[in-house]
Design an enzyme around this catalytic site. Structure first.
Site, PDB file in Angstrom:
ATOM      1  N   LYS A 284     -12.499  10.198  13.330  1.00  0.00           N
ATOM      2  CA  LYS A 284     -11.669   9.535  14.350  1.00  0.00           C
ATOM      3  C   LYS A 284     -11.799  10.195  15.711  1.00  0.00           C
ATOM      4  O   LYS A 284     -11.914   9.509  16.725  1.00  0.00           O
ATOM      5  CB  LYS A 284     -10.188   9.630  13.957  1.00  0.00           C
TER       6      LYS A 284
ATOM      7  N   ARG B 298       2.347   6.482  12.199  1.00  0.00           N
ATOM      8  CA  ARG B 298       2.259   7.097  10.881  1.00  0.00           C
ATOM      9  C   ARG B 298       3.193   6.459   9.876  1.00  0.00           C
ATOM     10  O   ARG B 298       3.241   6.884   8.729  1.00  0.00           O
ATOM     11  CB  ARG B 298       2.555   8.591  10.980  1.00  0.00           C
TER      12      ARG B 298
ATOM     13  N   ARG C  68     -14.177  22.577   6.133  1.00  0.00           N
ATOM     14  CA  ARG C  68     -13.437  22.932   7.350  1.00  0.00           C
ATOM     15  C   ARG C  68     -13.144  24.430   7.433  1.00  0.00           C
ATOM     16  O   ARG C  68     -12.906  25.085   6.432  1.00  0.00           O
ATOM     17  CB  ARG C  68     -12.089  22.205   7.407  1.00  0.00           C
TER      18      ARG C  68
ATOM     19  N   ARG D  83      -8.627  27.361   5.639  1.00  0.00           N
ATOM     20  CA  ARG D  83      -7.175  27.227   5.628  1.00  0.00           C
ATOM     21  C   ARG D  83      -6.655  27.334   4.211  1.00  0.00           C
ATOM     22  O   ARG D  83      -7.262  26.830   3.277  1.00  0.00           O
ATOM     23  CB  ARG D  83      -6.785  25.858   6.200  1.00  0.00           C
TER      24      ARG D  83
ATOM     25  N   ARG E   5      -2.626  15.588  -0.052  1.00  0.00           N
ATOM     26  CA  ARG E   5      -2.630  14.977   1.287  1.00  0.00           C
ATOM     27  C   ARG E   5      -3.232  13.579   1.258  1.00  0.00           C
ATOM     28  O   ARG E   5      -2.774  12.677   1.961  1.00  0.00           O
ATOM     29  CB  ARG E   5      -3.379  15.861   2.288  1.00  0.00           C
TER      30      ARG E   5
END
Ligand code: ZN
Length: 222
Positions: A14, A89, A123, A156, A167
């Site tokens: 995105k 959201r 990531r 993370r 998630r």
């Protein structure tokens, strides 16, 4: 004036796709993630709040996101339009958006969950300033070092397969109904986000009748 919302799961590209559209069409790119990162980097009060949430493995709440986006839109600096990434959201926010802004379209970047897992588990995060990296799509200039502050890049704590599965489930339960709502009332174009970034960008331009994407010529005259 062009007004778009871009939607897609984390890892769908995105941010990259929005930035390409914004640069070429003079749109203001309103990225909720970038706004929060700016606050973290500049040690604002909001930044401290976000840092605590992220450290605790929590997500930033919908109401906080909504107030940040409302404030941002009220600056009215978007003379040629905007592209919003990271909002709405939930259905209530989507309805507010439809009532308040005459959207031109919703760009829905569609990425299967297994590809999300491959991308997201690559990531890395700066341990000092919180900047995000990705070993596939956004590599740091020096391996293991933050481009901004030189801090160590780490995985993370919440980028584990289990946390990602939670998630993804959260995303689908919240965002799928928002996309359904937009599909009923607006102009949703679903784009296959598995391809490389130029292919995805060309698909968006074609589907929305926008000027063609010419990466080799882009910005040479600017
Ligand atoms: Zn850093």
């Amino acid at each position: 004036m062009r007004k778009y919302v871009i939607m897609g799961v984390q890892g769908s590209g995105k941010g990259t796709q929005s930035a390409l559209l914004a640069a070429d069409l003079d749109l203001v790119h309103i990225s909720v993630g970038d706004i929060f990162r700016w606050h973290v980097k500049h040690h604002t009060k909001l930044g401290a709040q976000v840092r605590r949430l992220v450290a605790a493995g929590e997500l930033v709440g919908d109401d906080l996101v909504e107030s940040v986006v409302r404030d941002r839109l009220q600056l009215h600096d978007w003379n040629y339009g905007f592209i919003i990434d990271g909002f709405p959201r939930n259905r209530r926010q989507a309805e507010f958006f439809l009532e308040s802004y005459d959207l031109d379209g919703v760009i829905h970047l569609d990425l299967p969950d297994d590809e999300v897992r491959r991308r997201v588990l690559a990531r890395r995060l700066c341990s000092r300033c919180g900047m995000d990296y990705n070993l596939i799509a956004h590599r740091p200039e020096v391996e293991g070092r933050c481009d901004v502050c030189g801090g160590d890049l780490v995985t993370r704590a919440d980028d584990t397969p289990d946390a990602l599965a939670r998630r993804l489930a959260d995303y689908h339960s919240k965002i799928d109904p928002v996309i359904e709502l937009f599909k009923r009332k607006e102009y949703v174009m679903t784009i296959d986000a598995r391809a490389d970034k130029a292919t995805v960008q060309r698909a968006i331009r074609t589907r929305f009748n926008l000027p063609p994407y010419l990466p080799s010529n882009a910005r040479l005259s600017g």
